[in-house]
Design a protein around this motif. Structure first.
Motif, PDB file in Angstrom:
ATOM      1  N   GLY A  76      43.075   9.985  47.588  1.00 41.08           N
ATOM      2  CA  GLY A  76      43.506  10.237  48.958  1.00 41.08           C
ATOM      3  C   GLY A  76      43.984  11.666  49.054  1.00 41.08           C
ATOM      4  O   GLY A  76      44.532  12.217  48.089  1.00 41.08           O
ATOM      5  N   GLU A  77      43.751  12.293  50.178  1.00 39.15           N
ATOM      6  CA  GLU A  77      44.100  13.691  50.356  1.00 39.15           C
ATOM      7  C   GLU A  77      45.330  13.829  51.252  1.00 39.15           C
ATOM      8  O   GLU A  77      45.615  12.974  52.081  1.00 39.15           O
ATOM      9  N   ILE A  78      46.030  14.950  51.079  1.00 36.09           N
ATOM     10  CA  ILE A  78      47.139  15.313  51.965  1.00 36.09           C
ATOM     11  C   ILE A  78      46.794  16.673  52.555  1.00 36.09           C
ATOM     12  O   ILE A  78      46.682  17.669  51.828  1.00 36.09           O
ATOM     13  N   GLY A  79      46.588  16.711  53.864  1.00 40.46           N
ATOM     14  CA  GLY A  79      46.188  17.932  54.533  1.00 40.46           C
ATOM     15  C   GLY A  79      47.144  18.320  55.636  1.00 40.46           C
ATOM     16  O   GLY A  79      48.251  17.764  55.745  1.00 40.46           O
ATOM     17  N   PRO A  80      46.743  19.261  56.481  1.00 39.38           N
ATOM     18  CA  PRO A  80      47.624  19.735  57.549  1.00 39.38           C
ATOM     19  C   PRO A  80      48.057  18.646  58.517  1.00 39.38           C
ATOM     20  O   PRO A  80      49.042  18.811  59.238  1.00 39.38           O
ATOM     21  N   ARG A  81      47.327  17.509  58.546  1.00 40.91           N
ATOM     22  CA  ARG A  81      47.716  16.403  59.420  1.00 40.91           C
ATOM     23  C   ARG A  81      48.277  15.226  58.629  1.00 40.91           C
ATOM     24  O   ARG A  81      48.353  14.113  59.147  1.00 40.91           O
ATOM     25  N   GLY A  82      48.655  15.463  57.380  1.00 45.92           N
ATOM     26  CA  GLY A  82      49.268  14.401  56.588  1.00 45.92           C
ATOM     27  C   GLY A  82      48.271  13.669  55.734  1.00 45.92           C
ATOM     28  O   GLY A  82      47.312  14.247  55.200  1.00 45.92           O
ATOM     29  N   ALA A  89      40.626  18.693  51.595  1.00 41.99           N
ATOM     30  CA  ALA A  89      41.853  19.357  52.033  1.00 41.99           C
ATOM     31  C   ALA A  89      42.152  20.479  51.055  1.00 41.99           C
ATOM     32  O   ALA A  89      41.743  20.432  49.896  1.00 41.99           O
ATOM     33  N   GLY A  90      42.838  21.496  51.529  1.00 41.28           N
ATOM     34  CA  GLY A  90      43.124  22.578  50.600  1.00 41.28           C
ATOM     35  C   GLY A  90      44.046  23.637  51.162  1.00 41.28           C
ATOM     36  O   GLY A  90      44.491  23.588  52.310  1.00 41.28           O
ATOM     37  N   ALA A  91      44.324  24.609  50.313  1.00 40.50           N
ATOM     38  CA  ALA A  91      45.170  25.741  50.665  1.00 40.50           C
ATOM     39  C   ALA A  91      44.679  26.962  49.908  1.00 40.50           C
ATOM     40  O   ALA A  91      44.000  26.843  48.878  1.00 40.50           O
ATOM     41  N   SER A  92      45.006  28.129  50.428  1.00 40.26           N
ATOM     42  CA  SER A  92      44.711  29.358  49.697  1.00 40.26           C
ATOM     43  C   SER A  92      45.909  30.285  49.785  1.00 40.26           C
ATOM     44  O   SER A  92      46.656  30.273  50.774  1.00 40.26           O
ATOM     45  N   LEU A  93      46.093  31.076  48.736  1.00 41.93           N
ATOM     46  CA  LEU A  93      47.250  31.964  48.622  1.00 41.93           C
ATOM     47  C   LEU A  93      46.752  33.360  48.278  1.00 41.93           C
ATOM     48  O   LEU A  93      45.990  33.541  47.317  1.00 41.93           O
ATOM     49  N   HIS A 353      55.431  13.034  58.261  1.00 43.11           N
ATOM     50  CA  HIS A 353      56.533  13.765  57.631  1.00 43.11           C
ATOM     51  C   HIS A 353      56.017  14.740  56.573  1.00 43.11           C
ATOM     52  O   HIS A 353      56.573  15.829  56.404  1.00 43.11           O
ATOM     53  N   LEU A 354      54.966  14.361  55.861  1.00 42.43           N
ATOM     54  CA  LEU A 354      54.349  15.285  54.912  1.00 42.43           C
ATOM     55  C   LEU A 354      53.767  16.494  55.642  1.00 42.43           C
ATOM     56  O   LEU A 354      53.919  17.638  55.189  1.00 42.43           O
ATOM     57  N   ALA A 355      53.102  16.236  56.766  1.00 39.48           N
ATOM     58  CA  ALA A 355      52.553  17.339  57.557  1.00 39.48           C
ATOM     59  C   ALA A 355      53.671  18.246  58.072  1.00 39.48           C
ATOM     60  O   ALA A 355      53.567  19.479  57.994  1.00 39.48           O
ATOM     61  N   ASP A 356      54.739  17.660  58.585  1.00 39.02           N
ATOM     62  CA  ASP A 356      55.868  18.445  59.084  1.00 39.02           C
ATOM     63  C   ASP A 356      56.512  19.262  57.973  1.00 39.02           C
ATOM     64  O   ASP A 356      57.040  20.351  58.214  1.00 39.02           O
ATOM     65  N   GLY A 357      56.460  18.720  56.743  1.00 44.67           N
ATOM     66  CA  GLY A 357      57.017  19.425  55.598  1.00 44.67           C
ATOM     67  C   GLY A 357      56.089  20.464  55.004  1.00 44.67           C
ATOM     68  O   GLY A 357      56.425  21.091  54.008  1.00 44.67           O
ATOM     69  N   ARG A 358      54.902  20.644  55.621  1.00 48.89           N
ATOM     70  CA  ARG A 358      53.900  21.632  55.197  1.00 48.89           C
ATOM     71  C   ARG A 358      53.381  21.334  53.793  1.00 48.89           C
ATOM     72  O   ARG A 358      53.174  22.234  52.975  1.00 48.89           O
ATOM     73  N   VAL A 359      53.145  20.034  53.549  1.00 47.90           N
ATOM     74  CA  VAL A 359      52.610  19.601  52.257  1.00 47.90           C
ATOM     75  C   VAL A 359      51.090  19.576  52.309  1.00 47.90           C
ATOM     76  O   VAL A 359      50.492  19.044  53.245  1.00 47.90           O
ATOM     77  N   VAL A 360      50.460  20.140  51.298  1.00 47.50           N
ATOM     78  CA  VAL A 360      49.015  20.022  51.069  1.00 47.50           C
ATOM     79  C   VAL A 360      48.835  19.609  49.623  1.00 47.50           C
ATOM     80  O   VAL A 360      49.456  20.183  48.715  1.00 47.50           O
ATOM     81  N   GLY A 361      48.005  18.597  49.383  1.00 50.44           N
ATOM     82  CA  GLY A 361      47.789  18.129  48.015  1.00 50.44           C
ATOM     83  C   GLY A 361      46.970  16.870  47.989  1.00 50.44           C
ATOM     84  O   GLY A 361      45.999  16.741  48.740  1.00 50.44           O
ATOM     85  N   PHE A 362      47.410  15.895  47.165  1.00 49.26           N
ATOM     86  CA  PHE A 362      46.581  14.704  47.017  1.00 49.26           C
ATOM     87  C   PHE A 362      47.369  13.539  46.453  1.00 49.26           C
ATOM     88  O   PHE A 362      48.455  13.711  45.897  1.00 49.26           O
ATOM     89  N   ASN A 363      46.793  12.347  46.610  1.00 46.10           N
ATOM     90  CA  ASN A 363      47.304  11.138  45.966  1.00 46.10           C
ATOM     91  C   ASN A 363      46.697  11.033  44.579  1.00 46.10           C
ATOM     92  O   ASN A 363      45.484  11.150  44.406  1.00 46.10           O
ATOM     93  N   THR A 364      47.546  10.775  43.597  1.00 48.08           N
ATOM     94  CA  THR A 364      47.193  10.942  42.193  1.00 48.08           C
ATOM     95  C   THR A 364      47.093   9.615  41.452  1.00 48.08           C
ATOM     96  O   THR A 364      47.542   8.572  41.925  1.00 48.08           O
ATOM     97  N   PHE A 365      46.558   9.698  40.235  1.00 48.00           N
ATOM     98  CA  PHE A 365      46.621   8.609  39.261  1.00 48.00           C
ATOM     99  C   PHE A 365      47.765   8.841  38.272  1.00 48.00           C
ATOM    100  O   PHE A 365      47.838   8.203  37.236  1.00 48.00           O
TER     101      PHE A 365
END
Length: 389
Positions: A76-82, A89-93, A353-365
């Motif tokens: 499962g992914e965590i993107g700009p909309r949670g 989904a992703g981010a760049s720096l 809440h993840l989106a509001d917290g500016r979280v980007v990532g994923f659901n893990t094993f």
């Protein structure tokens, strides 16, 4: 699609993005347009296992070119909309945010601890050659590892040792709940039996953190039979493992489901702190498979879950405050946390809440924090909005 916030131009700042397109090539191009790939930007990509690996590789190569890139397949992914599903989904720096080294360590089943430690040390040394004493800087490390390799404990421990005190966070790749094919992404390639490691210096305030929402009960289960290499417990308290675990919960083994496991993990005590050990599945022979290493003699305590959302908000709020205000949190959130949120009907709220917290990532094993491989936790790296002073 709601456009992601644009924090600076293509060559600077932090950018986030997502694509729900079912075609891997088009999804990769949509994500790349939002992340603005460039040779001086690091891109992180978290990919649904719905995408065929060969098609996704081709799409990432076409869309991102030679841009430095790491990532993995997800549960499962965590993107700009949670919380998201079947997406990229992703981010760049940009280089105004971090200076970094990345590397791929493959063939994990053939490597010893010395090789894995040396790999992490070499990346650290390469970064140190440009910056001098890293202990005076805001440093971090982020690892992603094949979630079915069975060596996450060894890899996390070796990376931690090789990093020489640089705080480490990360997660294990997933494939929804199929448990068949999990891969890391390195420069557009999807690789099995491998780990990727990012070692960076942040030019912005930084916070590496983790949280879990479980406390121990008095119910104790002693591992009296185990197949360690398979992370399998055959007996608890001298009885078939699934039966004894179910008995402690007041149900039968036939009633055990992923949702039950998510709501009722076990805890082990390490160095005075309780850490979650999550059950992956019950087997027809009455044994239990775990997401983490187990062995005979370990004492488990059945865990009691506190309010997940309150715990998450507290952790995200503290991390954001620690960096002034978070511009991005790279988050690794155990799939069992998402299952628990779904079971209790709060997944949409948690996602917001993840989106509001500016979280980007994923659901893990599984998650990594410092030198430990964990379960049912959220690990994160928060980057502030303003330059570090």
């Amino acid at each position: 699609m709601k456009p992601p916030p644009a924090n600076g131009g293509p060559a600077e700042g932090i950018r986030v993005g997502e694509s729900q397109h079912a075609d891997a090539t088009e999804a990769a191009h949509q994500l790349a347009r939002q992340l603005a790939p460039a040779p001086n930007r690091l891109s992180l990509v978290f990919a649904s296992s719905n995408f065929a690996p060969e098609q996704l590789e081709a799409g990432l190569a076409a869309a991102f070119g030679r841009t430095p890139q790491i990532g993995c397949t997800t549960a499962g992914e965590i993107g700009p909309r949670g919380y998201q599903q079947a997406s990229l989904a992703g981010a760049s720096l940009g280089d105004d945010v971090i200076d970094f080294e990345i590397g791929l360590l493959d063939n994990l089943d053939r490597l010893d601890l010395h090789c894995m430690t040396a790999f992490a040390r070499d990346l650290r040394n390469a970064l140190q050659a440009r910056h001098g004493r890293l202990d005076s800087l805001s440093c971090f490390a982020f690892m992603l590892v094949d979630g079915l390799c069975g060596r996450e404990e060894s890899v996390a421990r070796a990376f931690h040792d090789g990093l020489g005190g640089i705080p480490l966070s990360g997660g294990s790749a997933g494939d929804d709940l199929h448990f068949v094919d999990t891969r890391v992404i390195y420069k557009g390639q999807l690789v099995k039996n491998a780990a990727v490691l990012l070692v960076g210096v942040s030019h912005r305030p930084l916070e590496v953190f983790h949280t879990q929402h479980f406390t121990p009960t008095s119910a104790r289960l002693i591992v009296t039979g185990a197949i360690t290499a398979e992370r399998r417990v055959t007996e608890l308290n001298g009885c078939p493992a699934a039966d004894e675990y179910a008995r402690a919960l007041g149900i039968t083994a036939a009633e055990l489901t992923p949702a039950i496991f998510a709501a009722n993990p076990v805890l082990v005590r390490i160095g005075g702190t309780d850490f979650v050990r999550s059950i992956q599945r019950a087997n027809p022979d009455g044994s239990l498979d775990f997401f983490c290493a187990i062995d005979r003699g370990i004492v488990f305590k059945i865990a009691h879950g506190e309010d997940l959302l309150t715990n998450l908000d507290k952790a995200l709020g503290a991390a954001s405050s620690a960096v002034g205000e978070a511009d991005l949190i790279l988050g690794c959130d155990c799939i069992l946390r998402r299952l628990a949120a779904t079971e209790t009907g709060i997944a949409d709220v948690v996602g917001r809440h993840l989106a509001d917290g500016r979280v980007v990532g994923f659901n893990t094993f599984g998650e990594q924090f410092l030198g430990l491989h964990l379960n049912q936790t959220f690990t994160g790296i928060a980057f502030g909005k303003e330059a570090r002073r």
